[in-house]
Design an enzyme around this catalytic site. Sequence first.
Site, PDB file in Angstrom:
ATOM      1  N   ARG A  53       0.877  -1.175   0.000  1.00  0.00           N
ATOM      2  CA  ARG A  53       0.000   0.000   0.000  1.00  0.00           C
ATOM      3  C   ARG A  53       0.909   1.218   0.000  1.00  0.00           C
ATOM      4  NH1 ARG A  53       2.429   1.750   3.796  1.00  0.00           N
ATOM      5  NH2 ARG A  53       0.889   3.363   3.976  1.00  0.00           N
ATOM      6  N   ALA A  55       0.854   5.146  -2.122  1.00  0.00           N
ATOM      7  CA  ALA A  55       0.659   5.455  -3.541  1.00  0.00           C
ATOM      8  C   ALA A  55       1.818   5.019  -4.442  1.00  0.00           C
ATOM      9  CB  ALA A  55       0.357   6.951  -3.691  1.00  0.00           C
ATOM     10  N   ARG A  90      -7.662  -0.146  -6.541  1.00  0.00           N
ATOM     11  CA  ARG A  90      -7.821   0.959  -5.585  1.00  0.00           C
ATOM     12  C   ARG A  90      -7.997   2.256  -6.382  1.00  0.00           C
ATOM     13  NH1 ARG A  90      -4.194   1.165  -0.370  1.00  0.00           N
ATOM     14  NH2 ARG A  90      -6.038   2.328   0.300  1.00  0.00           N
ATOM     15  N   GLN A 203      -2.078   2.185  10.170  1.00  0.00           N
ATOM     16  CA  GLN A 203      -0.777   2.197   9.478  1.00  0.00           C
ATOM     17  C   GLN A 203       0.285   2.929  10.297  1.00  0.00           C
ATOM     18  OE1 GLN A 203      -3.713   2.853   8.015  1.00  0.00           O
ATOM     19  NE2 GLN A 203      -3.715   2.398   5.840  1.00  0.00           N
ATOM     20  N   ASP A 244      -1.861  10.771  -1.715  1.00  0.00           N
ATOM     21  CA  ASP A 244      -2.177   9.792  -2.764  1.00  0.00           C
ATOM     22  C   ASP A 244      -2.499  10.457  -4.088  1.00  0.00           C
ATOM     23  OD1 ASP A 244      -2.564   8.115  -0.290  1.00  0.00           O
ATOM     24  OD2 ASP A 244      -2.867   6.661  -1.904  1.00  0.00           O
ATOM     25  N   ASN A 254      -5.148  12.606   1.040  1.00  0.00           N
ATOM     26  CA  ASN A 254      -4.321  11.653   1.793  1.00  0.00           C
ATOM     27  C   ASN A 254      -5.211  10.875   2.759  1.00  0.00           C
ATOM     28  OD1 ASN A 254      -1.658  10.594   2.384  1.00  0.00           O
ATOM     29  ND2 ASN A 254      -1.832  11.580   4.376  1.00  0.00           N
ATOM     30  N   LYS A 255      -4.599   9.988   3.507  1.00  0.00           N
ATOM     31  CA  LYS A 255      -5.325   9.118   4.436  1.00  0.00           C
ATOM     32  C   LYS A 255      -6.305   9.921   5.285  1.00  0.00           C
ATOM     33  CE  LYS A 255      -5.160   5.595   4.636  1.00  0.00           C
ATOM     34  NZ  LYS A 255      -6.151   4.792   3.877  1.00  0.00           N
TER      35      LYS A 255
HETATM   36  C1  LIG Z   1       4.191   7.909   0.210  1.00  0.00           C
HETATM   37  S1  LIG Z   1       2.686   7.309   0.544  1.00  0.00           S
HETATM   38  C2  LIG Z   1       1.464   8.570   0.519  1.00  0.00           C
HETATM   39  C3  LIG Z   1       0.141   8.009   0.806  1.00  0.00           C
HETATM   40  O1  LIG Z   1      -0.082   6.918  -0.036  1.00  0.00           O
HETATM   41  C4  LIG Z   1       0.001   7.607   2.285  1.00  0.00           C
HETATM   42  O2  LIG Z   1       0.124   8.755   3.070  1.00  0.00           O
HETATM   43  C5  LIG Z   1      -1.328   6.960   2.508  1.00  0.00           C
HETATM   44  O3  LIG Z   1      -2.309   7.606   2.807  1.00  0.00           O
HETATM   45  C6  LIG Z   1      -1.405   5.499   2.287  1.00  0.00           C
HETATM   46  O4  LIG Z   1      -2.707   4.997   2.396  1.00  0.00           O
HETATM   47  P1  LIG Z   1      -2.937   3.429   2.294  1.00  0.00           P
HETATM   48  O5  LIG Z   1      -4.424   3.287   2.397  1.00  0.00           O
HETATM   49  O6  LIG Z   1      -2.186   2.805   3.423  1.00  0.00           O
HETATM   50  O7  LIG Z   1      -2.423   2.987   0.946  1.00  0.00           O
END
Ligand SMILES: CSC[C@@H](O)[C@@H](O)C(=O)COP(=O)(O)O
Length: 368
Positions: A53, A55, A90, A203, A244, A254-255
Amino acid sequence: MKIDGIPYRSIWLKDDGWSVGIIDQTRLPHEFRIERLTTLGDAAHAIKAMLVRGAPLIGATAAYGICLGLRADTGDAALENMSETLIATRPTAVNLRWAIRAMRELLLPLSEAERVSAAYEKAAQICDEDVAINSAIGDHGLEVFRQIWEAKGKTGKLNILTHCNAGWLATVDWGTALSPIYKAHDAGIPVHVWVDETRPRNQGAHLTCWELGKHGVDHTLIVDNVGGHLMQHGLVDLCITGTDRTTAAGDVCNKVGTYLKALAAKDNNVPFYVALPGPTIDWEFEDGVKDIPIEIRDGHEVDYIQGLDRTGAVSEVRILPEESGSANYAFDVTPARLVTGLITERGVAEASKEGLARLYGQSVYKAS
Ligand SMILES: CSC[C@@H](O)[C@@H](O)C(=O)COP(=O)(O)O
């Protein structure tokens, strides 16, 4: 980065020269397990079930997924189907689309006989470029950190708050938001990281704490709602997250929960930086809230929490009554006006159309 002295990337070509190694991130931090991907289906499953996981890593895995799929069928129709299967895994991270587009643009004009080896070369190039990009993000971010550290009079610790995991596990190596943290730590700046646990999948607790611990970076896990309190009390010198998808106008997706941290940072005059590689910019979109598709995941992730039980086994426990429902929005959008700066491989940009255009000129990374 190193784990117990052994250097790892988050994805790599195995010694057989065709299958692909990944770290199963659903098992961390309790178990370090390497999985081997041998088919397009394996790669799609790894992305969808979040064995991989983040991006940039999603993009790299998709590129190798196409290599694996081409081993079974090199035809145009197969390539179309592979792309669709991977894109459906995704919806939010634009790097997935970017990587698939890069692969298709290279492969479609080639003869079928040339496609497999060309695909493997391109996937390796995407991975190597990601590592170089993230290292450069770290260098530019280090300068930002250094300035904030000097403005603080170099006293105590440089307290940084981060959300989710934007470390080397989320990329091929280094990470985005964590790259400057590693570089600052290595340069002797005494950093301390407040790690948001990042419900529902945690995470932050599972991955960011593990990564920072393995590198010897001082850190403290906090529950998701604490950041505002810490900022009100002067305990956060800056926030930094990954993204992302960043629109051409500098809105950042982002998350989920990132937006609330940015609001609290604005209210408390705490700088809020976002670190990103060029392929995370979506040049087609400007209004992130209106345009970016937000992934809605299975409510199971909200209903249950995973961790080590008292017998030392990894297990799940349910946290809400059987009759209650839940919603699982995986991302949110932080408008550009709340972002102090975008730290990219090309330098630090103002979060605006002009700021990004100044660094990137023409939209070099097109996703669709
Ligand atoms: C360098 S990673 C940037 C984002 O992908 C990260 O902050 C994030 O939100 C990841 O989400 P995830 O759902 O774990 O894939």
